[in-house]
Motif scaffolding. Structure first.
Motif: not given
Length: 439
Positions: A35-59
């Motif tokens: 929690f202490t590390v997060l409080a110091l280094a994680w000041r903005t949201p990093r997880f967004d379901a609408a934009t996160s991730g990359r397409p899986a291999p086509g096959w």
């Protein structure tokens, strides 16, 4: 399968490579440091379901999205369902009947943990979905829609009740390994699911099927997701952020966490002695114990979520908003509490599956195999896995809760507003480890 209903959190303080006190202190320290590390280094949201991730291999996407693959999974799920029904109806009322292992081990533990690796397994193989689809096609209707709209005010509370009914059957009911009782529970489950599917369509299964809701929640810790009908790959924590916020979500995770904690507690010497010396019957006390643990787990988390000023959402909505952060903790306790249970009794179930009717047959050639009790003879490794699963689950929960807090809480309270929830998680960690190794 004589160990089917024995302790699942097998081990004890003597099996720990370190003292229980040091294990709890280390786990709590890990949460505070995280929690202490997060409080110091994680000041903005990093997880967004609408934009996160990359397409899986086509096959891979083409395989997963193909009709043949979906039909194969449905056929597999229905075949296992039919096999289990046959064993439950025509088999003997003995613990060697594979129906018990399929019901209590593979369905309850195997499917959720498989979902962590593969995605929402139960949704893909659900026999009630398959039956509902067949009925809908025969009647010329659409399985996705029913006669009525599902009441959204119910959320996933029906699934929470279904999960409670299952853990009550396993942990409290006086005859959990009576075949007639298992048959009745399963028949009631199938009946409710089919009626619900006919009335409300497939949305009913997403909200009310206890096994689908559990499997889908656990699948959010996998690397697999779907966006715009396209298979994507993303980090488990980003995937966790995509859990839909629904009423009753806090109740679902409360039942899961509370029942697992009670399963450890009921095997402790203190509880056994209390029951033996009480004027109340063991049945009454066990019912009260399970209910108390589930309500307490839900209430502690809800209180920890709500004890903060908010301006973007109503305070009463916060427990469901933060409930996704309990999913890693639930999975951690599933691994810690049931890992050896799944490994050993799961093997036993596959061996007994060759003789489903109890006539000395060997349908699949597994009848002469022996169970591998490797973890029984490596108790320190098992204890390390338990502690590691609990600690990692809680750390991931802190990370998920922190990212959601940054999105929801006022800037002035983004850190202080998490303190009550952190205290709740610390209580879960300390209490969970104590119960796990006190059994």
């Amino acid at each position: 399968m004589d160990n089917l209903v024995e302790a699942h959190g097998i081990g004890g303080q003597a099996d720990l490579p370190i003292s229980l006190e040091l294990a709890i202190s280390g786990a709590v320290a890990a949460l505070v440091v995280s929690f202490t590390v997060l409080a110091l280094a994680w000041r903005t949201p990093r997880f967004d379901a609408a934009t996160s991730g990359r397409p899986a291999p086509g096959w891979l996407h083409r395989i997963v999205a193909s009709t043949a693959f979906k039909v194969a999974l449905r056929a597999f799920g229905f075949a296992v369902f039919a096999f289990t029904a046959m064993a439950a109806v025509a088999g003997r009322n003995l613990l060697t009947n594979p129906a018990f292992g399929i019901f209590y081990v593979l369905l309850w533990v195997g499917v959720p943990l498989a979902s962590v690796l593969l995605g929402p397994v139960w949704k893909a193989i659900s026999p009630v979905r398959t039956i509902n689809w067949v009925f809908a096609k025969l009647s010329g209707s659409d399985p996705d829609t029913g006669v009525f709209e599902y009441p959204e005010r119910l959320g996933v509370w029906p699934a929470a009740l279904g999960l409670y009914a299952f853990v009550w059957m396993e942990l409290v009911y006086s005859s959990p390994t009576d075949l007639a009782s298992v048959r009745f529970w399963c028949a009631a489950y199938v009946a409710v699911m089919l009626v619900g599917g006919a009335l409300f369509g497939n949305r009913f299964y997403e909200r009310a099927d206890p096994f689908e809701v559990l499997s889908t929640l656990c699948a959010k810790l996998s690397v697999w997701g779907v966006r715009d009908e396209r298979l994507i790959v993303r980090s488990p924590l980003a995937n966790l952020d995509s859990i839909e916020i629904r009423r009753g979500l806090v109740g679902v995770v409360g039942v899961l966490f509370g029942s697992t904690a009670y399963d450890s507690f009921r095997e402790s010497t203190r509880w056994v002695k209390f029951i033996q010396g009480s004027d109340l019957s063991a049945s009454v006390l066990n019912n009260l114990g399970l209910l108390t643990f589930c309500v307490a787990a839900t209430a502690i988390f809800a209180a920890g979520s709500m004890l903060t000023p908010v301006d973007r959402v109503a305070r009463r909505e916060l427990p469901d908003q933060f409930a996704h952060s309990i999913v890693p903790i639930v999975v951690g306790y599933l691994i810690a509490h049931y890992f050896r249970y799944l490994f050993e009794v799961g093997q036993q179930t596959l061996i007994y599956a060759s003789d489903p009717l109890g006539k000395g047959q060997d349908w699949f050639g597994t009848g002469d195999l022996a169970v591998n009790y490797w973890f029984t003879f490596h108790t320190q490794l098992l204890a390390t896995i338990k502690v590691g699963a609990v600690v990692i689950g809680h750390v991931l929960g802190v990370v998920a809760a922190h990212d959601r807090a940054i999105k929801l809480l006022p800037r002035a309270h983004q850190l202080t507003g998490q303190l009550a929830l952190l205290v709740a998680m610390i209580a879960f960690t300390a209490g969970g480890l104590y119960l796990l190794f006190a059994a």
